[in-house]
Structures are given as C-alpha cells and as structure tokens.
Design a protein around this motif. Structure first.
Motif, PDB file in Angstrom:
ATOM      1  N   THR A  89       0.862  -1.172   0.000  1.00 57.64           N
ATOM      2  CA  THR A  89       0.000   0.000   0.000  1.00 57.64           C
ATOM      3  C   THR A  89       0.898   1.222   0.000  1.00 57.64           C
ATOM      4  N   ASN A  90       0.697   2.154  -0.904  1.00 60.79           N
ATOM      5  CA  ASN A  90       1.552   3.333  -1.004  1.00 60.79           C
ATOM      6  C   ASN A  90       0.696   4.589  -1.091  1.00 60.79           C
ATOM      7  N   TRP A  91       0.770   5.405  -0.044  1.00 58.55           N
ATOM      8  CA  TRP A  91       0.088   6.689  -0.004  1.00 58.55           C
ATOM      9  C   TRP A  91       1.140   7.765   0.200  1.00 58.55           C
ATOM     10  N   ASP A  92       1.523   8.445  -0.893  1.00 58.70           N
ATOM     11  CA  ASP A  92       2.562   9.471  -0.863  1.00 58.70           C
ATOM     12  C   ASP A  92       3.857   8.829  -0.352  1.00 58.70           C
ATOM     13  N   SER A  93       4.423   9.350   0.725  1.00 63.61           N
ATOM     14  CA  SER A  93       5.699   8.823   1.215  1.00 63.61           C
ATOM     15  C   SER A  93       5.517   7.622   2.134  1.00 63.61           C
ATOM     16  N   LYS A  94       4.281   7.300   2.448  1.00 63.89           N
ATOM     17  CA  LYS A  94       3.995   6.206   3.369  1.00 63.89           C
ATOM     18  C   LYS A  94       3.731   4.928   2.582  1.00 63.89           C
ATOM     19  N   ILE A  95       4.373   3.854   2.985  1.00 62.57           N
ATOM     20  CA  ILE A  95       4.187   2.591   2.282  1.00 62.57           C
ATOM     21  C   ILE A  95       4.053   1.467   3.300  1.00 62.57           C
ATOM     22  N   GLY A  96       3.136   0.541   3.027  1.00 65.28           N
ATOM     23  CA  GLY A  96       2.914  -0.593   3.908  1.00 65.28           C
ATOM     24  C   GLY A  96       3.140  -1.897   3.169  1.00 65.28           C
ATOM     25  N   LEU A  97       4.004  -2.739   3.699  1.00 66.17           N
ATOM     26  CA  LEU A  97       4.261  -4.070   3.144  1.00 66.17           C
ATOM     27  C   LEU A  97       3.372  -5.071   3.871  1.00 66.17           C
ATOM     28  N   SER A  98       2.563  -5.786   3.121  1.00 65.69           N
ATOM     29  CA  SER A  98       1.693  -6.803   3.722  1.00 65.69           C
ATOM     30  C   SER A  98       2.523  -8.035   4.058  1.00 65.69           C
ATOM     31  N   LEU A  99       2.492  -8.417   5.330  1.00 67.10           N
ATOM     32  CA  LEU A  99       3.328  -9.517   5.812  1.00 67.10           C
ATOM     33  C   LEU A  99       2.573 -10.831   5.907  1.00 67.10           C
ATOM     34  N   LEU A 100       1.291 -10.755   6.212  1.00 67.96           N
ATOM     35  CA  LEU A 100       0.544 -11.991   6.482  1.00 67.96           C
ATOM     36  C   LEU A 100      -0.938 -11.694   6.377  1.00 67.96           C
ATOM     37  N   LYS A 101      -1.694 -12.654   5.855  1.00 67.71           N
ATOM     38  CA  LYS A 101      -3.157 -12.559   5.772  1.00 67.71           C
ATOM     39  C   LYS A 101      -3.719 -13.910   6.154  1.00 67.71           C
ATOM     40  N   SER A 102      -4.657 -13.924   7.117  1.00 67.37           N
ATOM     41  CA  SER A 102      -5.107 -15.204   7.681  1.00 67.37           C
ATOM     42  C   SER A 102      -6.609 -15.395   7.516  1.00 67.37           C
ATOM     43  N   PRO A 103      -7.067 -15.732   6.315  1.00 67.64           N
ATOM     44  CA  PRO A 103      -8.500 -15.945   6.073  1.00 67.64           C
ATOM     45  C   PRO A 103      -8.961 -17.306   6.591  1.00 67.64           C
ATOM     46  N   ILE A 104     -10.268 -17.530   6.528  1.00 65.06           N
ATOM     47  CA  ILE A 104     -10.782 -18.863   6.876  1.00 65.06           C
ATOM     48  C   ILE A 104     -11.347 -19.602   5.664  1.00 65.06           C
TER      49      ILE A 104
END
Length: 1004
Positions: free
Chosen positions: A865-880
């Motif tokens: 996820t990238n909003w301007d200078s902020k970026i988030g790396l998705s590490l884990l997703k735990s669905p059922i």
C-alpha cells in the motif's frame, strides 16, 4: 395473447410429453458385491469408487439417456472407454443402443469441491426421449428466457405474439409420470451447485407446479400406487410437434426480416478447469477425463470447435488415457480442437519471476509443437487476477498473436473502458486483446443478446469472442448448448453465430487492429488484492524454488562448458514443470484448500532439495577442477558482502558470474552500536539506524547522501481486521486498512549479537494469541537494513502490515514486475488511483522521486500500500475460506530497507534485490589460487541453460533500465525467440538491449 407464463407452460408440456419410456437400474456391482440403489456410504473424500453393471439399451428410435441422481461426480466408462461425465450439470448423458458394460468412477466431490464425506447415489435410470420434440421445447424455452431480457418493446411484443399464436392451440398435456421423469431429468442430482447457490444457466428451472405434482403424486404413480392420468397419444403429439416446428420456422424468418441480426459472435466451446482450487490435482485429473471425453463425443456428433489451454492437462491425459489423447490429437489436426494459451498452466503472472513466465510458454508451446505439430496462437488467461506490463513482450516472443482474457470485467470501482484494444507493454510491444464477456457462457439467445449489449467496441471490432460451456470445475459444454446452437442463427436481433476457427478469428481480429484503442501499462484488476499475500509458506517456497532452479541451470551450464559434467537436461525440465504447475492462478495466490498446499509445499520442498543436489554436483566439479575452496556468484556483477558460513561471518569479494578462492577480507573497523536513552543505534560505513524499544525505526540516516531517509516512525507493525464480504482469501477491503491496531511489545528491543561484521537486535511483538519475533540486522559495508521476521500466528481474519514513512515527496513509486518495472501513482486524486490501494510487486517497491528514494525489498511478500511517502508491506493474511488454517503456525521471511540516490537503476535497487534472492555460495576444499568470470553486465541474466535444440547454451538477458544497455557476451551466437523455435538473427559479442527488452541468445 398468452402471457409469458402460459407460453413457458406450453413449452414444458411439450418437453415432458417427449419422454416416452424409462427403466430403473437398481442393482450394481461395488467392491465385488451386488448393491441396490439408493446407496450411501461414509468415505474419505480423496478416494475414487467404481460401480459397474451390464445395460441393454433398446434400439426403438428413441434417444436413450443414462440418468444418475447422485452427490459427487463420476467418469462414465462404456465398454472400457471413457465416455463422458456425470456431474452437477451433466446429470444425464445419451447412450447408444445395444448391450454395454457400464462403469461409474465416482468421486465424492462435486464440480466445486463440495462434499459431505460420503458417496450417495439415489437412483440410476435409462430414460427414452423423442429427441426432436425435446429439442424443439428447449428452443421454445430459450425464446422465453430471451423475451425476459429484451429491451426493445416492439421486438418483445412481436415474439410474444408469434409464440402465443403458435402454442395456444397445443393440446398435449403430459401424464404425471412424464412430468416426474422430466423433473428427474432436469432437476435431480447436481446437489453441489444447488447447495452452493450456483445453478444451471443453459436450461430453465423446472416449474413449481411440476415440482409439486412430481413429488406429491409422481412418486406414487411411478410405484404403481396411484393410477396415472392418460398421456397424449403419440400420433396427435407428433402432429402437434410437426405443426409447431413448421410455424416456428416461419415466424422466426418473419421476425428476422423485421429485426435483423446485430453483430457477430465467434463461438468456441470451452471448459475452464482449475488445476487445483477447491479440490486437489488428483481430482483435476479426473475432471480432465470427464470433461474431455464429453467434449470428444459432442465434437464427433456436432462438429463443434473447442478451445483448451494448459499443456499440463494434455500431458496428464496422455498418461491417463492414451486412447482419448489420440482422439484429441486427431481433432487438433482437423482444427476442431484448438490448443490455446501456450502456457504449461494458466498461471499467476504477477508474483512469479520473469523467467518463470518464459518457461510457462517455453514448455507449453514446445509441448504443443511436439505433440500436435503446431503452437498456440491465442493467449488465454480468463481467470487470472491481474496482468503484468511485461506480458505483451513475453507473449509475442513466444508465438502468441492475440490475448483473450476476462477478469477485468470484475473491477469493483472503475469500469474498464475497452473490451477490444491494443495492449502496449512496458517495453513498447503491442498485442491485441479481446475480452470475453464471460468465459463460461450458456449458448442461449439471452446470453448472446446481453453480451452484445454490454460489449463496448462494436464499431472497432464488430464481433464477440463467445466462449461457452461450464467451467472452473470443468464440465464444459452440454447437449442442450450444442442443440440450441444449431438454431441460434434463426433467432432475431442477436449476433450472428460463427462456429469459431482459430485462423478466421485471428485474421479478422488482426484486420481490426488499426481501429482499436490502445491501453498502455499493466492490466490491474480491481479485486483479489489479498492474493499478493495469502499463504506465506507457499509464496516463500515458490521464490526459493525459482532461485535454486536458476542457480542449478547456471552452474550446470558453466560446468558443462568446462567439460566437467553432462548437463542434467531432463531432470531440470521435470523440476521446472513441477514448479510451473504450482504457479497456477489459484494455487500460488493462496486461494485453494488446505489439501492443495499440503501437496504443493511438500513438492516445492522436494524440488528445492533436488535442485540443491544438482548445484552440489556442479559446484563440486568446478571446485575439484580448480583445486580450491571457492566463493560462487551467479549474478553478472561483482559482489562484496558479508556472508554467514557455519555460524560465523565473513566479508568476501567475488567476481561477476563466476568464482574466486575463498579469501575473507580483513576487517579493520566494524559495525558500531550504542544504546542512547533507551534507543539502540546501529552504524556502518553507509547507514546509521536508530531503533526504539518497540523495535520501530525512528531514524535511518544515509551517510553517503547526508540525508535522513525517514519522515516518521517506521517498521510499525499493524494488525488490520480483515473480513471481506465474499472472497475471503482473495480480497482486501480498503476500509480495514484505514484502521488497525499496533502490535504489543512483549519483549523490548535488545542487542543479541554484536561483532565487527554484523549487529543483530531482537524484539518480540504480540497480537492476540500470536507472536512476531524480529531480528534487525546491519552488516558491515551493507547499504541495507534487514528485518528477519519469524511469526507464530494464531489469529484469524487479520492482515498484518509493516508501515514505513520515507523522507520523499513522490507522486508515483516504482515496482518490480516479472522482467519489468512499472510506475504506479502514490497519490489518490482519481478513482483509478484510489482503486490501487494495494498493489503487487515481485521483489521490491521503490518510493522515489528520481533523485532519491528508499526501496522496500522482500522476495516472498508481494502486497504493498503506497500513499505518498507512506508505504505498507503486507506480511501476512489469515482468512478462513477456503482454507481455515491458512497462515496459521510458524513462518519466516526477511525484508530490507535500502536508501539510495537516483532511480531504481542508478541506485541499483534491482541488484540488491537479486543479491538477497540469489545468495553467494561457498564450496570445495584447498587453497589453490583461482578466479573466473563468465561475463559482466548491468543487465539481469535471467537464465543460462542448455539449448532446447542442438549443442550450445542459451543466455536470457533482460534490461531493467529506461535507457538502452550495451552488453558484452562471452562469445558470438544467434538470437532466438523465447521458446527457441525461431532464429531471429546472428549476434556479435556486443549487443544492445532496448529499454526493458528481453533477449535470448544462443552461444556458438
């Protein structure tokens, strides 16, 4: 004039009256015993069960159908030959007259993997039908469905009047038994699609009054407990049928004059068969047998043309049923059965290495060429979740002339503007794209009409690509579809139907190219963004397998060129094909059931083990030849870095694509550490990192550029509640990203290792019942700060992200894609920009303004996820759903922060990513001085491998720059296409790579 309900009633009455005879098949052989239906047994869902018996089919002029009402699916074998399928859709199949041995190979699974841990067969019967009357009634019902969607009131009224005038005089009223048999035929069975609320779309649902009568009185009538009402006399019924057929033909001709055909549709029968999804690979093999045998009979009877992708499926068929495979080969030669796609499987094309995409086409196309004497010309990925901008170049250089897809129609925010267009890739290569309005159309007038109404490019490309047949779980076309197709061109105001041939379709599409609009860049699908992250282990082992296969080929090639070993060509090809299978678009993305991953991950581990054995053999031969302990580098630029060996650390240097005697560099000044007011400071020649007690990064100072790389606290681990409304493993909801909970610090950050070559800080975080342990490392001379992360995850429906805030102001960021790089917006001004709140990258994302940037590098985590200078790396997703255990338990991965000057090329972001993906190796014994470099270039060497034909080795080069790149080769040679079937021309030792160009060179 009759209403639509009365018209439907008359059509159903004619259909029911066409059913004349029946015989129940109650006794079967099962496990060497005679059993009677109904039969039910609790079973393990992965097993197959065989039921058999002899049947006698009358030769009385009726068309006889075998009807099976059951849970699960079955392959029907008649006289020892694969004959067709009984599944949720095909609950009855025609059987020729005579005495036959009948076998059912029963799977407890339905078409979509649904099962109840049992096999259950309610009944089996032979039902005799007067086929032409039955088909006539089906046509009438198709017109009823058509009338329901027609927007033109004049046409609707005219159709209603004509059908009313024809049917108002019909007197035939079926008996209760006939009504019951029709209900049995059309309604019984197919529990999987009914309980999953999917249903059939090529036939109308049985009327409620029929359902009532068949249940309340029909069962009693069938058992002889209730006297039936009389059924219509055959002679009168046939007279009514003849009159109705004649009048319908006249009416349709009249209506066509008043309401002419609109447009055209190239009709290709099709069955989308997922290699695995809600079922395992073994079940898919059964689906292939069931589907292909059904299609073969329909092709023999009706001469349809059928498209089928995935070379892997043909290879499975070749091994499972050589007789059926030969029939398929015959139809391919006759241009009735059309291999499409050109890939080993319909893979994901965003999360795999560029060389994997090349191998999908190389092995797929070469298989088609070997077995069928031709390659696929139509690219075919109807259900993949997004398309990298490098794909046009890869497809065109693999013999693909046009690309057919569909999933763009699923966009949740922005309607994709084109349905036929030229797609220009990242390097400038163009390929025509034709969107199917569905890849599992119903072959009905309603479907054709609605698709033409929706189709956007009627004037530029005045025809549909109409793929009809049930799919995802296989099944394909039905008897109703092909019978309706015979009459479709008589229906007014729907597209003219053309039985598709590959040559005719492609020729007409190519002729329209100058009129098509152009789309440049990736084809981003605005759904299923969670698939970049779901199933940590699957993605990690895939990245590892791709890396070691590349290394195994390179070192085996170099060892063979030195005359030390024979290149293990067949073994490497087998390993590659196993990896390619697991790249299927529902496997690698994490959207399959648990059993699929039990198998796939175990197989990837085995691939890695075998590839390591191949590397061991090659490196041992080279080290033995050199008489020295060597450091090996399989990247085409020199490297100087700290490596770990047997628990110790060493700083080593090694030349490009070669080796050097293992001679650790003497270190005078090491990595510095200090604790300042509860904060830990790590410092080397290039970076100064400050870590707070929560393991968060509060400063990352770039000493070379004298610049702070962070704008705010970074490496903030956030747990975001993640409960998509429908597609659990697939989707990410933006609303959940806006809120989130910071992970709790369970054990504060502390230095756990400190030496001149490396410093390691450990911190333990928690959320709910889950634990995350991070080891933050800084190595001597490294320009990267690394975060080795171990998780023990116990909480469901959570998306875990690491958030960073970099000291840049950029309107766009740059992302690694398979053999390409793409810029995406970091601002959110337009709906198109806002929709890209989670995007995929292969190994890195670079938040850069062109002069300065900070890259996040991770080889197995792909969602950003990238909003301007902020970026988030998705590490884990735990669905059922569909895998309740997805991402539970232990896992690990490493991500890196890399500040740099310039863009991704000048700042060498791609090199750092390749280096952490393909590590240095140490092998051998002895201290004899040795040094060798095969070649040196700033281009990416994606592969060095044995040529597919003749002697010599192939080098795959890729230019990751926006500028031309000069490359000096180890020798002269010839340029080939990607699938090594065509020589493009001779090349000298120095060649030029155009921006983002992929070039394949066979060395002399």
């Amino acid at each position: 004039m009759m209403g639509l309900a009365e018209i439907e009633r008359k059509a159903f009455d004619l259909m029911a009256t066409s059913i004349r005879k029946y015989e129940f098949l109650n006794e079967w052989k099962f496990e060497e015993k005679t059993v009677r239906l109904p039969f039910r047994r609790e079973v393990e869902p992965e097993n197959l069960f065989v039921f058999s018996r002899e049947i006698e089919v009358p030769g009385d002029g009726l068309k006889w159908f075998l009807k099976i009402s059951m849970e699960g699916n079955a392959l029907v074998r008649l006289d020892g030959t694969a004959y067709g399928t009984i599944d949720d859709i095909h609950t009855y199949i025609p059987v020729r007259s005579g005495r036959h041995k009948l076998e059912l190979i029963v799977s407890p699974l339905t078409m979509f993997g649904y099962h109840k841990w049992r096999i259950r067969i309610d009944y089996a019967a032979l039902i005799g039908i007067m086929w032409e009357p039955y088909v006539l009634a089906q046509r009438l019902l198709d017109l009823v469905s058509f009338i329901e969607v027609v927007e033109e009131e004049e046409l609707k009224d005219a159709l209603m009047k004509e059908l009313s005038d024809i049917l108002i005089r019909v007197k035939s009223v079926p008996s209760i038994k006939q009504i019951t048999l029709l209900r049995m035929l059309l309604h019984d069975g197919g529990a999987g699609i009914r309980e999953l609320k999917i249903g059939r779309f090529d036939v109308r649902d049985v009327r409620p009054d029929y359902m009532f009568l068949s249940a309340v009185y029909g069962i009693g009538a069938m058992k002889g407990k209730i006297k039936d009402i009389p059924k219509p006399k055959k002679e009168h019924y046939l007279w009514e049928i003849e009159r109705t057929m004649d009048e319908l033909e006249k009416s349709l001709r009249k209506l066509k004059r008043a309401f002419p055909k609109i447009g055209k549709a190239y009709a290709f029968a099709h069955s989308h068969i997922d290699a695995a999804w809600l079922w395992t690979y073994d079940e898919t093999k059964q689906k292939i047998l069931r589907t292909f045998s059904t299609v073969e009979r329909l092709m023999r009877r009706y001469g349809i043309t059928y498209v089928q992708s995935s070379a892997q499926y043909y290879e499975w068929l070749e091994n499972l049923d050589p007789e059926l495979f030969e029939k398929v080969r015959k139809y391919v030669k006759e241009d009735k059965w059309i291999p499409v796609g050109g890939m080993w499987v319909e893979s994901d094309v965003q999360l795999v290495d560029g060389e994997s995409l090349v191998r999908q086409f190389l092995y797929g196309q070469r298989y088609f060429l070997e077995k069928f004497g031709k390659i696929a010309r139509i690219g075919w990925l109807p259900d993949t979740f997004g398309f990298s901008a490098s794909l046009p170049q890869i497809m065109r250089k693999s013999g693909i002339e046009a690309f057919a897809t569909y999933k763009l129609l699923w966009n949740e925010r922005n309607e994709f503007p084109y349905h036929a267009f030229n797609w220009r890739g990242v390097d400038g290569t163009e390929i025509p794209v034709h969107l199917m309005m569905s890849y599992k159309s119903s072959m009905t007038a309603k479907s054709l009409y609605k698709q033409w109404k929706r189709y956007k490019n009627k004037y530029e490309v005045p025809f549909l690509l109409y793929a009809y047949g049930y799919g995802d779980g296989g099944g394909g076309v039905t008897w109703e579809m092909v019978e309706t197709m015979k009459h479709m061109n008589k229906v007014p105001h729907v597209p003219k139907l053309v039985k598709g041939t590959e040559e005719e379709y492609l020729s007409e599409l190519q002729a329209c190219r100058d009129d098509m609009p152009t789309w440049e860049g990736e084809l981003y699908v605005e759904v299923h963004r969670g698939t970049y992250t779901t199933n940590l282990k699957m993605k990690k082992y895939m990245a590892d397998a791709e890396s070691v296969l590349r290394s195994a080929e390179i070192w085996s090639s170099l060892a063979e060129r030195l005359g030390l070993i024979e290149y293990p060509e067949e073994r490497l090809e087998r390993l590659w094909k196993r990896v390619l299978l697991h790249q299927f678009h529902d496997v690698l993305p994490g959207s399959s059931i648990r059993e699929v991953y039990d198998e796939a991950i175990a197989d990837l581990k085995d691939v890695i083990r075998e590839a390591e054995e191949i590397i061991e053999t090659a490196l041992s031969s080279i080290a033995g030849h050199e008489g020295s302990r060597l450091v090996f580098n399989d990247l085409p630029w020199p490297r100087r870095e700290v490596i770990e060996l047997d628990g110790d650390y060493y700083l080593v240097e090694v030349p490009s694509l070669g080796w050097k005697t293992f001679e650790p560099v003497e270190v005078r000044e090491g990595v510095k550490t200090q604790v300042d007011d509860g904060r830990i400071v790590l410092e080397n020649e290039h970076l100064r990192a400050v870590i707070n007690e929560n393991g968060e990064l509060v400063s990352l100072f770039d000493k070379e550029r004298n610049r702070e790389a962070l704008r705010g606290t970074s490496n903030v681990l956030m747990a975001h509640i993640d409960t998509p409304g429908m597609w659990d493993a697939w989707d990410v909801n933006e609303d959940f990203l806006i809120q989130g909970e910071r992970l709790e610090t369970l054990e504060r950050a502390e230095i756990v290792e400190s030496s001149p070559l490396i410093v390691v800080v450990r911190v333990v975080k928690g959320y709910g019942d889950s634990k995350v342990v991070q080891f933050i490392k800084l190595r001597k001379e490294s320009k990267m700060l690394e975060f080795h992360t171990k998780v023990d995850w116990r909480d469901k429906e959570i998306l875990l992200k690491a958030w960073f805030n970099f000291n840049t102001h950029n309107w766009g960021s740059f992302y690694d894609i398979p053999y390409g790089i793409i810029e995406r917006p970091a601002v959110r001004n337009t709906p198109w920009e806002q929709a890209k709140f989670e995007v995929p990258a292969l190994r890195w994302a670079d938040v850069s303004d062109g002069d300065y940037g900070v890259a996040v590098i991770c080889t197995s985590r792909h969602g950003y996820t990238n909003w301007d200078s902020k970026i988030g790396l998705s590490l884990l997703k735990s669905p059922i759903y569909p895998n309740p255990w997805s991402d539970l338990g232990e896992g690990e991965f490493t991500y890196y922060l890399y500040p740099h000057a310039g863009d991704w090329f000048d700042g060498e972001v791609y090199k750092r990513a390749m280096e952490v993906w393909s590590t240095l190796r140490v092998h051998g014994e002895g201290d004899k001085e040795a040094k060798f470099s095969f070649m040196r270039t700033d281009a990416v060497v994606g592969a060095i491998k044995k040529a597919e034909e003749g002697d010599g080795h192939v080098i795959r080069l890729y230019n990751p720059s926006r500028e031309e790149l000069s490359v000096e080769l180890p020798g002269k040679g010839v340029e080939l296409n990607l699938i090594e079937t065509k020589v493009i021309g001779k090349v000298e030792k120095r060649i030029i790579l155009k921006p983002f160009e992929i070039k394949t060179v066979k060395l002399s």
